[in-house]
Design a protein around this motif. Structure first.
Motif, PDB file in Angstrom:
ATOM      1  N   VAL A 538     -17.977 -10.417  40.354  1.00 43.31           N
ATOM      2  CA  VAL A 538     -18.258 -11.635  39.432  1.00 43.31           C
ATOM      3  C   VAL A 538     -18.576 -12.869  40.197  1.00 43.31           C
ATOM      4  O   VAL A 538     -17.741 -13.137  41.099  1.00 43.31           O
ATOM      5  CB  VAL A 538     -17.240 -11.960  38.407  1.00 43.31           C
ATOM      6  CG1 VAL A 538     -17.686 -12.890  37.407  1.00 43.31           C
ATOM      7  CG2 VAL A 538     -16.900 -10.588  37.638  1.00 43.31           C
ATOM      8  N   ASP A 539     -19.616 -13.317  39.967  1.00 45.71           N
ATOM      9  CA  ASP A 539     -20.036 -14.725  40.869  1.00 45.71           C
ATOM     10  C   ASP A 539     -19.964 -15.693  39.919  1.00 45.71           C
ATOM     11  O   ASP A 539     -20.517 -16.041  38.945  1.00 45.71           O
ATOM     12  CB  ASP A 539     -21.725 -14.597  41.285  1.00 45.71           C
ATOM     13  CG  ASP A 539     -22.311 -15.965  41.796  1.00 45.71           C
ATOM     14  OD1 ASP A 539     -21.276 -16.627  42.437  1.00 45.71           O
ATOM     15  OD2 ASP A 539     -23.423 -15.966  41.861  1.00 45.71           O
ATOM     16  N   LEU A 547     -20.337 -15.845  30.605  1.00 49.28           N
ATOM     17  CA  LEU A 547     -20.726 -14.776  31.522  1.00 49.28           C
ATOM     18  C   LEU A 547     -21.956 -14.043  31.018  1.00 49.28           C
ATOM     19  O   LEU A 547     -22.236 -13.652  29.688  1.00 49.28           O
ATOM     20  CB  LEU A 547     -19.494 -13.703  31.510  1.00 49.28           C
ATOM     21  CG  LEU A 547     -20.033 -12.504  32.503  1.00 49.28           C
ATOM     22  CD1 LEU A 547     -20.193 -12.631  33.861  1.00 49.28           C
ATOM     23  CD2 LEU A 547     -18.859 -11.292  32.078  1.00 49.28           C
ATOM     24  N   VAL A 548     -22.981 -13.977  32.040  1.00 51.15           N
ATOM     25  CA  VAL A 548     -24.203 -13.450  31.653  1.00 51.15           C
ATOM     26  C   VAL A 548     -24.169 -12.092  32.659  1.00 51.15           C
ATOM     27  O   VAL A 548     -23.680 -11.961  33.612  1.00 51.15           O
ATOM     28  CB  VAL A 548     -25.551 -13.957  32.343  1.00 51.15           C
ATOM     29  CG1 VAL A 548     -25.324 -14.459  33.680  1.00 51.15           C
ATOM     30  CG2 VAL A 548     -26.784 -13.362  32.069  1.00 51.15           C
ATOM     31  N   GLN A 574     -21.881 -14.844  36.616  1.00 55.04           N
ATOM     32  CA  GLN A 574     -22.963 -13.741  36.473  1.00 55.04           C
ATOM     33  C   GLN A 574     -22.261 -12.661  36.846  1.00 55.04           C
ATOM     34  O   GLN A 574     -21.340 -12.435  38.018  1.00 55.04           O
ATOM     35  CB  GLN A 574     -24.219 -14.081  37.379  1.00 55.04           C
ATOM     36  CG  GLN A 574     -25.293 -12.992  37.570  1.00 55.04           C
ATOM     37  CD  GLN A 574     -26.251 -13.385  38.419  1.00 55.04           C
ATOM     38  OE1 GLN A 574     -26.202 -14.468  39.084  1.00 55.04           O
ATOM     39  NE2 GLN A 574     -27.138 -12.537  38.774  1.00 55.04           N
ATOM     40  N   ALA A 575     -22.610 -11.496  36.664  1.00 57.26           N
ATOM     41  CA  ALA A 575     -22.033 -10.167  36.984  1.00 57.26           C
ATOM     42  C   ALA A 575     -23.444  -9.027  36.670  1.00 57.26           C
ATOM     43  O   ALA A 575     -23.958  -9.203  35.607  1.00 57.26           O
ATOM     44  CB  ALA A 575     -20.916  -9.633  36.205  1.00 57.26           C
ATOM     45  N   VAL A 590     -12.621  -8.361  33.350  1.00 52.32           N
ATOM     46  CA  VAL A 590     -13.707  -9.323  33.382  1.00 52.32           C
ATOM     47  C   VAL A 590     -14.195  -9.736  32.197  1.00 52.32           C
ATOM     48  O   VAL A 590     -14.263 -11.027  32.034  1.00 52.32           O
ATOM     49  CB  VAL A 590     -14.723  -8.619  34.363  1.00 52.32           C
ATOM     50  CG1 VAL A 590     -16.128  -9.563  34.479  1.00 52.32           C
ATOM     51  CG2 VAL A 590     -14.430  -8.294  35.811  1.00 52.32           C
ATOM     52  N   LEU A 591     -14.683  -8.934  31.163  1.00 52.20           N
ATOM     53  CA  LEU A 591     -15.108  -9.562  29.984  1.00 52.20           C
ATOM     54  C   LEU A 591     -14.131 -10.262  29.011  1.00 52.20           C
ATOM     55  O   LEU A 591     -14.627 -11.308  28.535  1.00 52.20           O
ATOM     56  CB  LEU A 591     -15.459  -8.394  29.149  1.00 52.20           C
ATOM     57  CG  LEU A 591     -16.637  -7.317  29.677  1.00 52.20           C
ATOM     58  CD1 LEU A 591     -16.644  -5.976  28.798  1.00 52.20           C
ATOM     59  CD2 LEU A 591     -18.130  -7.998  29.614  1.00 52.20           C
ATOM     60  N   LYS A 592     -12.912  -9.824  29.248  1.00 53.62           N
ATOM     61  CA  LYS A 592     -12.063 -10.548  28.658  1.00 53.62           C
ATOM     62  C   LYS A 592     -11.651 -11.822  28.918  1.00 53.62           C
ATOM     63  O   LYS A 592     -10.886 -12.889  28.338  1.00 53.62           O
ATOM     64  CB  LYS A 592     -10.629 -10.003  28.374  1.00 53.62           C
ATOM     65  CG  LYS A 592     -10.889  -8.811  27.301  1.00 53.62           C
ATOM     66  CD  LYS A 592      -9.565  -7.905  27.231  1.00 53.62           C
ATOM     67  CE  LYS A 592      -9.578  -6.692  26.409  1.00 53.62           C
ATOM     68  NZ  LYS A 592     -10.608  -5.776  26.267  1.00 53.62           N
ATOM     69  N   ARG A 593     -12.267 -12.326  30.138  1.00 49.40           N
ATOM     70  CA  ARG A 593     -11.674 -13.642  31.008  1.00 49.40           C
ATOM     71  C   ARG A 593     -12.976 -14.817  30.215  1.00 49.40           C
ATOM     72  O   ARG A 593     -12.541 -15.814  30.544  1.00 49.40           O
ATOM     73  CB  ARG A 593     -12.159 -13.494  32.476  1.00 49.40           C
ATOM     74  CG  ARG A 593     -10.959 -12.623  33.042  1.00 49.40           C
ATOM     75  CD  ARG A 593     -10.950 -13.109  34.516  1.00 49.40           C
ATOM     76  NE  ARG A 593     -12.075 -12.989  35.341  1.00 49.40           N
ATOM     77  CZ  ARG A 593     -12.358 -12.092  36.191  1.00 49.40           C
ATOM     78  NH1 ARG A 593     -11.547 -11.370  36.301  1.00 49.40           N
ATOM     79  NH2 ARG A 593     -13.775 -12.488  36.847  1.00 49.40           N
TER      80      ARG A 593
END
Length: 645
Positions: A538-539, A547-548, A574-575, A590-593
């Protein structure tokens, strides 16, 4: 073309599509203006050689050392009616002195070879862009054919642009009077005249193109000499005419790349090289069973040139025969590949299911295009994801890998081969028309950088019966990968049964036992679920709340849009997914962050559907299915609205 770059990347692209400030320096009677980037589009009839012209300009730009990204765009018809809008072919090139990611949102320069090319493309130009038109083609009949009641060169409709009317056809014919060519033959070189003019305008090298023309027309030296003469005449015209008072310099992108030897490469060429590299790293012969289909055919063409690397190519009579031959080659111990596009995947689906049941390594390369059915065969789309995931009868799980850029197709091919060989499974590699035909610089890796894909074939018995007899069980699995042994036909003592009917665990005997079928189905699913893939990176330098998330060829436009927003002070993370089945183990965390997850796709929301179903995350889709890649400005606007909302 290759070029040497000796310094590491230091520059990021904060506004991916904007041509910024210029410096001038006088050289003789002409000014030279320095730019940091330029976007050029060549457009004409499908018989005008625009793809060749763009390709040659790209090759010289690559050899000069610029970063670049291209977007070829051509009709689906083999030969659409001349001078019509459906027959327009174009080639867009974005090149810069720093790192860039997309072919550009809007051209700064349009070369229009006829009225149709002008009308089809002028709407994409920003005010102030330069337009070079071939005035010889602006006849009353040609203009009426595309709906011009009056000449756009004279009615003031182009006053917002810098118009350069050039009689390209006439000048080309005049330049070739010394050659024994008919007027029609001489006119065919007008694209080389235009290439010479643009090469002068942007200080492109010329030696490579002249050598290319000599090689291309080696059996027709008169044609080669004529094309070179037209090319030089275009260059000289730019140097001497008063209409072009300024030329432009775009310096090499010396700080954009890590050290290494680079070449310009398209996605399909990159993928072909990746397949060859994978076969060499696995020490296996490479077999391609394929049926020609746009936009995958270039892989077949390229691989057929490399018999010296142990590559065998088979152009089958249809898609089913192509994959059948490939699966047979896998059974025989080859690294087996079949290439196609969406319509071909539909025909191959039964054999892909057979490969799942046989548990043999097979690479299914899908160069996605616009659908459904024949759809838009020369346009790009990402709409085969769910087909790759579920487009087979029964429970037939298949790993899915997707490259992000043309150069990344090389690494994606190696990764797909790793999974197929390690886990004994067919693997989907999802590229698309945008990646396949587009090009960018690629650092040629050393052989020591390539992964070890060495394969161990079964050599003898692997199981002992209760009575002490040693036997070979074709479905006795590796406890870590759940892969079954790969036994090459003809190996003494390793005779075994394969086929599409369900097999008994271990022995491989035909089995109709309900419990055994349940076990085998779940085991094959567990094998795919257990594939080791890297965690999602993840950037997120800003602690963003949005998040995109993307996959495949949307990487360039998404990254360019993210850079724009960050330059404007907007926090966004971005990921980008390479592995779509199985997903990276950390994807759910990651998505839940993030408070918001935006998923841009060139389909109607296929990845977003998978994300919502698996992780119960309210992913927001942003979709486009017009046959063209996203524009950075378009995505930046969408992401800004998501952040503010």
């Amino acid at each position: 073309m290759t070029s040497q770059v000796s310094s590491p990347a230091e520059q990021a692209d904060g506004a991916d599509e904007t041509v910024v400030g210029a410096q001038r320096k006088p050289v003789g009677t002409k000014d030279v203006r320095r730019l940091d980037r330029v976007i050029i589009r060549f457009a004409g009839d499908s018989g005008d050689g625009m793809q060749l012209t763009g390709d040659r300009f790209t090759s010289e730009t690559a050899s000069f050392g610029n970063d670049l990204s291209t977007l070829p765009n051509f009709p689906a018809e083999i030969r659409a009616p001349a001078g019509t809008l459906p027959g327009v072919s174009s080639f867009q090139l974005h090149f810069a002195d720093h790192d860039i990611l997309t072919p550009g949102d809007a051209p700064n320069v349009l070369v229009a070879m006829n009225p149709a090319a002008l009308k089809a493309n002028v709407g994409d130009l920003p005010r102030g862009a330069e337009i070079i038109v071939n005035t010889d083609e602006f006849t009353k009949r040609a203009m009426q054919k595309v709906g011009y009641d009056t000449s756009p060169l004279e009615d003031g409709s182009l006053d917002g642009y810098r118009l350069h009317p050039v009689p390209l056809t006439t000048l080309t014919v005049e330049a070739l009077t010394e050659f024994d060519l008919s007027r029609k033959e001489a006119e065919r070189s007008k694209n080389m005249f235009a290439l010479g003019l643009l090469s002068w305008m942007y200080h492109r090298p010329t030696e490579g193109t002249e050598k290319f023309l000599q090689s291309k027309f080696a059996k027709k030296p008169e044609i080669a000499a004529a094309n070179i003469a037209a090319y030089r005449a275009g260059w000289n015209f730019g140097e001497t005419t008063e209409d072009f008072a300024v030329s432009y310099e775009v310096a090499p992108a010396a700080t954009a790349f890590p050290p290494g030897t680079y070449r310009n490469i398209s996605g399909n060429l990159s993928l072909a090289y990746g397949l060859i590299a994978a076969s060499r790293q696995a020490d296996l012969p490479l077999f391609l069973g394929s049926y020609p289909i746009t936009p995958a055919s270039d892989i077949l063409h390229e691989l057929s040139r490399h018999k010296n690397f142990g590559v065998r190519t088979f152009q089958a009579e249809d898609e089913i025969a192509g994959i059948g031959a490939a699966l047979g080659a896998a059974f025989g111990g080859s690294l087996a590949v079949t290439t196609t596009s969406g319509p071909g995947v539909a025909l191959k689906s039964e054999t892909i299911g057979l490969a799942v049941s046989l548990e043999l390594p097979l690479l299914v390369v899908d160069i996605q295009r616009g659908g459904p059915s024949t759809g838009l065969p020369t346009k790009t789309e990402q709409a085969d994801l769910l087909q790759a995931m579920y487009g087979r009868n029964g429970e037939a799980p298949v790993p899915v890998v997707a490259p992000r850029t043309p150069a990344d197709c090389f690494d994606a091919a190696l990764e797909a081969a790793r999974i197929a060989l390690t886990y004994r499974t067919p693997v989907f590699l999802l590229s698309d028309g945008y990646l396949a035909n587009g090009s960018e610089p690629w650092r040629i890796p050393g052989t020591d950088e390539l992964p070890d894909l060495a394969v161990r074939f079964a050599q003898g018995p692997n199981h002992t019966l209760d009575d002490g007899t040693e036997v070979f069980w074709p479905y006795k699995r590796d406890p870590h990968t759940l892969a079954r042994p790969w036994a090459v036909p003809g190996t003494p003592g390793l005779e075994h049964r394969i086929g599409g009917i369900e097999k008994q665990d271990g022995t491989g005997n035909i089995s109709y036992d309900p419990a055994n079928h349940d076990f085998m189905v779940r085991t094959r699913q567990a094998k795919v679920d257990g594939i080791t893939v890297p965690d999602l990176e993840v950037d997120d330098p800003d602690g963003a709340r949005t998040l995109v998330l993307g996959w495949g060829s949307t990487y360039g436009p998404i990254t360019a849009a993210v850079r724009r927003l960050r330059t404007a002070g907007e926090p966004v993370a971005q990921a980008h997914l390479r592995h779509l089945n199985p997903f990276p183990a950390n994807l759910g965390a990651v998505l839940k962050r993030y408070d918001k997850v935006v998923v841009p796709e060139m389909n109607l929301g296929q990845l977003a559907t998978l994300i919502r179903a698996k992780y119960l995350v309210d992913a927001q889709s942003y979709n486009q299915v017009n046959g063209m890649p996203f524009k950075a400005e378009q995505l930046a606007t969408v992401l800004k609205e998501a952040i503010d909302g």
